[in-house]
Scaffold this motif. Structure first.
Motif, PDB file in Angstrom:
ATOM      1  N   ASP A 192     -28.179  50.205 -20.103  1.00 42.34           N
ATOM      2  CA  ASP A 192     -27.166  49.905 -19.085  1.00 42.34           C
ATOM      3  C   ASP A 192     -25.943  50.568 -19.380  1.00 42.34           C
ATOM      4  O   ASP A 192     -25.219  51.226 -18.594  1.00 42.34           O
ATOM      5  N   ILE A 193     -25.651  50.709 -20.647  1.00 41.46           N
ATOM      6  CA  ILE A 193     -24.179  51.405 -21.193  1.00 41.46           C
ATOM      7  C   ILE A 193     -24.379  52.733 -21.110  1.00 41.46           C
ATOM      8  O   ILE A 193     -23.421  53.744 -20.546  1.00 41.46           O
ATOM      9  N   VAL A 194     -25.456  53.607 -21.366  1.00 45.38           N
ATOM     10  CA  VAL A 194     -25.665  54.782 -21.199  1.00 45.38           C
ATOM     11  C   VAL A 194     -25.638  55.227 -19.719  1.00 45.38           C
ATOM     12  O   VAL A 194     -24.890  56.270 -19.279  1.00 45.38           O
ATOM     13  N   ALA A 195     -26.345  54.482 -18.631  1.00 38.98           N
ATOM     14  CA  ALA A 195     -26.397  54.524 -17.199  1.00 38.98           C
ATOM     15  C   ALA A 195     -24.819  54.733 -16.881  1.00 38.98           C
ATOM     16  O   ALA A 195     -24.501  55.506 -15.949  1.00 38.98           O
ATOM     17  N   ILE A 196     -24.436  53.790 -17.054  1.00 37.83           N
ATOM     18  CA  ILE A 196     -22.903  53.346 -16.339  1.00 37.83           C
ATOM     19  C   ILE A 196     -21.992  54.452 -16.798  1.00 37.83           C
ATOM     20  O   ILE A 196     -21.028  55.248 -16.207  1.00 37.83           O
ATOM     21  N   GLY A 197     -21.790  54.743 -18.291  1.00 39.83           N
ATOM     22  CA  GLY A 197     -20.853  55.749 -18.686  1.00 39.83           C
ATOM     23  C   GLY A 197     -21.314  57.236 -18.447  1.00 39.83           C
ATOM     24  O   GLY A 197     -20.510  57.688 -18.151  1.00 39.83           O
ATOM     25  N   GLY A 198     -22.628  57.459 -18.501  1.00 46.52           N
ATOM     26  CA  GLY A 198     -23.092  58.612 -18.175  1.00 46.52           C
ATOM     27  C   GLY A 198     -22.779  59.052 -16.691  1.00 46.52           C
ATOM     28  O   GLY A 198     -22.310  60.086 -16.261  1.00 46.52           O
ATOM     29  N   GLY A 199     -22.991  57.807 -15.685  1.00 47.10           N
ATOM     30  CA  GLY A 199     -22.816  58.189 -14.312  1.00 47.10           C
ATOM     31  C   GLY A 199     -21.175  58.345 -14.139  1.00 47.10           C
ATOM     32  O   GLY A 199     -20.966  59.148 -13.390  1.00 47.10           O
TER      33      GLY A 199
ATOM     34  N   ARG B 129     -37.064  53.662 -24.042  1.00 44.42           N
ATOM     35  CA  ARG B 129     -36.880  52.109 -24.246  1.00 44.42           C
ATOM     36  C   ARG B 129     -38.075  51.491 -24.888  1.00 44.42           C
ATOM     37  O   ARG B 129     -37.854  50.693 -26.028  1.00 44.42           O
ATOM     38  N   THR B 130     -39.241  51.631 -24.305  1.00 41.89           N
ATOM     39  CA  THR B 130     -40.385  50.792 -25.074  1.00 41.89           C
ATOM     40  C   THR B 130     -40.597  51.341 -26.480  1.00 41.89           C
ATOM     41  O   THR B 130     -40.895  50.543 -26.979  1.00 41.89           O
ATOM     42  N   ARG B 131     -40.583  52.568 -26.776  1.00 40.95           N
ATOM     43  CA  ARG B 131     -40.688  53.226 -28.062  1.00 40.95           C
ATOM     44  C   ARG B 131     -39.681  52.737 -29.100  1.00 40.95           C
ATOM     45  O   ARG B 131     -39.715  52.165 -30.240  1.00 40.95           O
ATOM     46  N   LEU B 132     -38.339  52.442 -28.528  1.00 39.49           N
ATOM     47  CA  LEU B 132     -37.082  52.101 -29.402  1.00 39.49           C
ATOM     48  C   LEU B 132     -37.442  50.517 -29.531  1.00 39.49           C
ATOM     49  O   LEU B 132     -37.052  50.031 -30.993  1.00 39.49           O
ATOM     50  N   VAL B 133     -37.728  49.676 -28.709  1.00 42.04           N
ATOM     51  CA  VAL B 133     -38.269  48.519 -28.914  1.00 42.04           C
ATOM     52  C   VAL B 133     -39.188  48.237 -30.140  1.00 42.04           C
ATOM     53  O   VAL B 133     -38.964  47.373 -31.107  1.00 42.04           O
TER      54      VAL B 133
ATOM     55  N   LEU C  35     -32.859  55.605 -14.663  1.00 38.60           N
ATOM     56  CA  LEU C  35     -32.655  54.527 -15.537  1.00 38.60           C
ATOM     57  C   LEU C  35     -32.232  53.142 -14.754  1.00 38.60           C
ATOM     58  O   LEU C  35     -32.589  52.075 -15.140  1.00 38.60           O
ATOM     59  N   ARG C  36     -31.390  53.237 -13.975  1.00 33.76           N
ATOM     60  CA  ARG C  36     -30.805  52.060 -13.017  1.00 33.76           C
ATOM     61  C   ARG C  36     -30.735  52.698 -11.883  1.00 33.76           C
ATOM     62  O   ARG C  36     -29.793  53.240 -11.500  1.00 33.76           O
ATOM     63  N   SER C  37     -31.570  52.274 -10.752  1.00 34.91           N
ATOM     64  CA  SER C  37     -31.712  52.681  -9.464  1.00 34.91           C
ATOM     65  C   SER C  37     -30.257  52.495  -8.634  1.00 34.91           C
ATOM     66  O   SER C  37     -29.842  53.075  -7.833  1.00 34.91           O
TER      67      SER C  37
ATOM     68  N   THR D 116     -29.611  46.522 -22.646  1.00 33.23           N
ATOM     69  CA  THR D 116     -28.207  46.806 -22.850  1.00 33.23           C
ATOM     70  C   THR D 116     -27.560  48.126 -23.180  1.00 33.23           C
ATOM     71  O   THR D 116     -26.549  48.574 -22.275  1.00 33.23           O
ATOM     72  N   LEU D 117     -28.194  48.641 -24.211  1.00 31.67           N
ATOM     73  CA  LEU D 117     -27.738  49.935 -24.556  1.00 31.67           C
ATOM     74  C   LEU D 117     -27.956  50.990 -23.314  1.00 31.67           C
ATOM     75  O   LEU D 117     -27.562  51.882 -22.938  1.00 31.67           O
TER      76      LEU D 117
END
Length: 158
Positions: free
Chosen positions: A144-151, A125-129, A19-21, A141-142
């Motif tokens: 980002d939140i998933v990646a940070i919180g999940g990590g 991401r593309t399908r939700l947009v 999600l975020r390298s 942004t969502l």
């Protein structure tokens, strides 16, 4: 913690890398620096240093900002994909070490997770947009939140 639980966490930190390298190594370094997981006396002991933590956190912040720019290439393009594979492997190895499992197996599972996170995250991401008819920035942004919180959740399990 059982070996299968550790390997699940190695896969999931790989998904975060997909999600975020740079978020995955940032949270791994954060957790190691704060003694949430033990990487001391391992090949990844450098991740426990404050310097490594600060560098990875600053790089992750820069990535979060750059990801919002329209000129940012797709995560599936070679440079982004390679970065995700490398950081997924690194972080999967770190999780394996912290869970007293085999570094190489954790690295491979982290890479598999990174590939799943890269391509799965792109599709979601593309399908939700499209489905929600919202700007990409909202879904990014969502993500980002998933990646940070999940990590952070993953590295705090030790």
């Amino acid at each position: 913690m059982s070996a299968s639980e550790v390997m699940l966490l190695a896969f999931l930190i790989g998904v975060v890398a997909g999600l975020r390298s740079l978020t995955a190594p940032a949270v791994l370094a954060w957790g190691a620096n704060h003694n949430w997981l033990n990487l001391h006396n391992s090949p990844l002991r450098f991740m426990t240093s404050t310097v490594a933590m600060v560098i990875f956190v600053l790089l992750a912040i820069a990535e979060l900002i750059t990801d919002q720019l329209p000129s940012t290439p797709s995560r599936t393009a070679p440079p982004g994909l390679i970065a995700r594979i490398v950081t997924g492997g690194l972080c999967g190895a770190g999780i394996a070490i912290a869970g007293s499992q085999i570094l190489a197996l954790g690295a491979v599972i982290g890479i598999v997770g990174a590939l799943a996170g890269t391509y799965g995250g792109y599709q979601v991401r593309t399908r939700l947009v499209r489905a929600l008819k919202v700007p990409d920035l909202v879904i990014a942004t969502l993500e980002d939140i998933v990646a940070i919180g999940g990590g952070l959740f993953i590295v705090s399990r030790f």
